[in-house]
Design an enzyme around this catalytic site. Sequence first.
Site, PDB file in Angstrom:
ATOM      1  N   GLY A   9       0.464  -1.012  -0.337  1.00  0.00           N
ATOM      2  CA  GLY A   9      -0.014   0.182  -0.003  1.00  0.00           C
ATOM      3  C   GLY A   9       0.957   1.440   0.062  1.00  0.00           C
ATOM      4  O   GLY A   9       0.871   2.073   0.855  1.00  0.00           O
ATOM      5  N   GLY A  10       1.679   1.135  -1.069  1.00  0.00           N
ATOM      6  CA  GLY A  10       2.954   2.487  -1.076  1.00  0.00           C
ATOM      7  C   GLY A  10       2.396   3.137  -2.313  1.00  0.00           C
ATOM      8  O   GLY A  10       2.963   4.529  -2.553  1.00  0.00           O
ATOM      9  N   THR A  11       1.455   3.278  -2.915  1.00  0.00           N
ATOM     10  CA  THR A  11       0.777   4.123  -4.412  1.00  0.00           C
ATOM     11  C   THR A  11       0.338   5.672  -3.297  1.00  0.00           C
ATOM     12  O   THR A  11       1.218   6.546  -4.004  1.00  0.00           O
ATOM     13  CB  THR A  11       0.882   3.297  -5.184  1.00  0.00           C
ATOM     14  N   GLY A  13      -0.415   8.228   0.381  1.00  0.00           N
ATOM     15  CA  GLY A  13      -0.139   8.662   2.127  1.00  0.00           C
ATOM     16  C   GLY A  13       1.065   7.967   2.727  1.00  0.00           C
ATOM     17  O   GLY A  13       1.590   8.687   2.130  1.00  0.00           O
ATOM     18  N   TYR A 145     -12.553  -1.635  12.193  1.00  0.00           N
ATOM     19  CA  TYR A 145     -11.818  -1.339  11.880  1.00  0.00           C
ATOM     20  C   TYR A 145     -10.370  -0.846  13.225  1.00  0.00           C
ATOM     21  O   TYR A 145      -9.671  -1.382  13.102  1.00  0.00           O
ATOM     22  CB  TYR A 145     -11.993   0.486  11.597  1.00  0.00           C
TER      23      TYR A 145
HETATM   24  N1  LIG Z   1      -4.002   7.781   7.800  1.00  0.00           N
HETATM   25  C1  LIG Z   1      -4.606   8.266   9.235  1.00  0.00           C
HETATM   26  O1  LIG Z   1      -4.641   8.979  10.178  1.00  0.00           O
HETATM   27  C2  LIG Z   1      -3.855   6.761   9.408  1.00  0.00           C
HETATM   28  C3  LIG Z   1      -3.717   6.917  11.647  1.00  0.00           C
HETATM   29  C4  LIG Z   1      -3.635   5.351  11.836  1.00  0.00           C
HETATM   30  C5  LIG Z   1      -3.220   4.003  11.096  1.00  0.00           C
HETATM   31  N2  LIG Z   1      -3.216   5.115   9.773  1.00  0.00           N
HETATM   32  C6  LIG Z   1      -3.502   3.234   8.446  1.00  0.00           C
HETATM   33  O2  LIG Z   1      -1.563   3.824   8.094  1.00  0.00           O
HETATM   34  C7  LIG Z   1      -2.387   2.524   6.664  1.00  0.00           C
HETATM   35  C8  LIG Z   1      -1.767   3.733   5.312  1.00  0.00           C
HETATM   36  O3  LIG Z   1      -3.254   4.683   5.267  1.00  0.00           O
HETATM   37  P1  LIG Z   1      -3.167   6.164   4.547  1.00  0.00           P
HETATM   38  O4  LIG Z   1      -3.833   6.506   5.384  1.00  0.00           O
HETATM   39  O5  LIG Z   1      -1.732   5.907   3.812  1.00  0.00           O
HETATM   40  O6  LIG Z   1      -3.865   5.079   3.304  1.00  0.00           O
HETATM   41  P2  LIG Z   1      -4.140   5.443   1.886  1.00  0.00           P
HETATM   42  O7  LIG Z   1      -3.731   6.984   1.442  1.00  0.00           O
HETATM   43  O8  LIG Z   1      -5.370   5.363   1.520  1.00  0.00           O
HETATM   44  O9  LIG Z   1      -3.353   4.427   1.339  1.00  0.00           O
HETATM   45  C9  LIG Z   1      -4.142   3.241   1.537  1.00  0.00           C
HETATM   46  C10 LIG Z   1      -3.227   2.459   0.759  1.00  0.00           C
HETATM   47  O10 LIG Z   1      -2.614   0.829   0.438  1.00  0.00           O
HETATM   48  C11 LIG Z   1      -3.103   0.526  -1.231  1.00  0.00           C
HETATM   49  N3  LIG Z   1      -4.342  -0.376   0.019  1.00  0.00           N
HETATM   50  C12 LIG Z   1      -5.647  -0.455   0.163  1.00  0.00           C
HETATM   51  N4  LIG Z   1      -5.980  -1.823  -0.056  1.00  0.00           N
HETATM   52  C13 LIG Z   1      -5.424  -2.554  -0.527  1.00  0.00           C
HETATM   53  C14 LIG Z   1      -5.039  -3.589  -0.790  1.00  0.00           C
HETATM   54  N5  LIG Z   1      -6.415  -4.759  -0.538  1.00  0.00           N
HETATM   55  N6  LIG Z   1      -4.103  -4.458  -1.474  1.00  0.00           N
HETATM   56  C15 LIG Z   1      -2.900  -4.185  -1.544  1.00  0.00           C
HETATM   57  N7  LIG Z   1      -2.700  -2.202  -1.302  1.00  0.00           N
HETATM   58  C16 LIG Z   1      -3.732  -1.721  -1.096  1.00  0.00           C
HETATM   59  C17 LIG Z   1      -4.151   1.800  -1.684  1.00  0.00           C
HETATM   60  O11 LIG Z   1      -3.683   1.929  -3.200  1.00  0.00           O
HETATM   61  P3  LIG Z   1      -4.932   1.013  -3.890  1.00  0.00           P
HETATM   62  O12 LIG Z   1      -5.965   1.709  -3.021  1.00  0.00           O
HETATM   63  O13 LIG Z   1      -4.402   1.449  -5.288  1.00  0.00           O
HETATM   64  O14 LIG Z   1      -4.823  -0.581  -3.537  1.00  0.00           O
HETATM   65  C18 LIG Z   1      -3.174   2.602  -1.223  1.00  0.00           C
HETATM   66  O15 LIG Z   1      -1.358   2.951  -1.733  1.00  0.00           O
HETATM   67  C19 LIG Z   1      -3.206   2.068   6.884  1.00  0.00           C
HETATM   68  O16 LIG Z   1      -3.285   0.686   7.758  1.00  0.00           O
HETATM   69  C20 LIG Z   1      -3.812   2.548   8.211  1.00  0.00           C
HETATM   70  O17 LIG Z   1      -5.065   2.090   8.092  1.00  0.00           O
HETATM   71  C21 LIG Z   1      -3.280   5.633   9.052  1.00  0.00           C
END
Ligand SMILES: NC(=O)c1ccc[n+]([C@@H]2O[C@H](COP(=O)([O-])OP(=O)(O)OC[C@H]3O[C@@H](n4cnc5c(N)ncnc54)[C@H](OP(=O)(O)O)[C@@H]3O)[C@@H](O)[C@H]2O)c1
Length: 249
Positions: A9-11, A13, A145
């Site tokens: 999921g590195g594309t 955030g 979640y």
């Molecule tokens: N942002 C926050 O405030 C926050 C806080 C606490 C924890 N987190 C955690 O941090 C992590 C990253 O979150 P983020 O905020 O950076 O989210 P994000 O910007 O929505 O990025 C999510 C990434 O995961 C990929 N992804 C989603 N579903 C996937 C799947 N089934 N298989 C492979 N790749 C998948 C997406 O690409 P595709 O959609 O193309 O697959 C994207 O690259 C998550 O685990 C989230 O729960 C985030």
Amino acid sequence: MSLKVFITGGTTGIGLALAKKFLAEGAIVAVTGRSQEKYNAIRDKRIIFYQSDVAKSDQMKVCVEHFIKHQGGLDIIIANAGIGYSEKSAIPNFAESKRIFEVNVFGVMNTIEPALEYFHQKGSGHVVCISSIAGFNGLPGTSAYAASKSAVSKLFESYAIDFKQSNIDVTCIHPGFVDTPLTQRNKHPMPFIVSATRAGDKFYSAIMKKKSYYAYPRFFSGLVRFLSFLPRSLYISMMRSKFLNYSVK
Ligand SMILES: NC(=O)c1ccc[n+]([C@@H]2O[C@H](COP(=O)([O-])OP(=O)(O)OC[C@H]3O[C@@H](n4cnc5c(N)ncnc54)[C@H](OP(=O)(O)O)[C@@H]3O)[C@@H](O)[C@H]2O)c1
């Protein structure tokens, strides 16, 4: 020698911020995601891409093994990919809830399983997961979640104990609010929100220090952690108040 790092999921955030930071520090970095378009939007094509779904163990096995073979090894695997609800609702959407578990819990296992096979052969390695402070307590409108993050945090707590004897480092990161596409759709207040770049830098440093547990931002995560020590009946009464309960009907 360059560190070899694989991030799910590195594309966008947090995963992308971590990928850029590791790259800037001289690492060889691969990211995964389901959407080719999201990868196409990344300018730095030194970041290697595998189009795959973490919920599919066969796909994860193929891409992790491909990376190991073609880059001559793997040092750090970061299970970052995660999803939330499209809407925070007091009436659970069970289809979404089950998908959240598939991605956020089984997706983490699917990611680290092929890496661990290699780390055991090599006699070293580092497994990292991006959990959340949302896993410290049950939360309104986002039940699966919070439960999925609680599950991965506990998995990684066990791994941190178990893998020590195999010389495999374990890091579990608990972010507060980070400005990413995941949170940009939130309609509720997000106290102490930080940029993805800032979060990526802090998480990079925690990973390189091989911390087994890391929560950031410190004050906000401490506050949410404190709530988890309250008697559960008191916590539930507090969270039912209109001020704190942002789930919609
Ligand atoms: N942002 C926050 O405030 C926050 C806080 C606490 C924890 N987190 C955690 O941090 C992590 C990253 O979150 P983020 O905020 O950076 O989210 P994000 O910007 O929505 O990025 C999510 C990434 O995961 C990929 N992804 C989603 N579903 C996937 C799947 N089934 N298989 C492979 N790749 C998948 C997406 O690409 P595709 O959609 O193309 O697959 C994207 O690259 C998550 O685990 C989230 O729960 C985030």
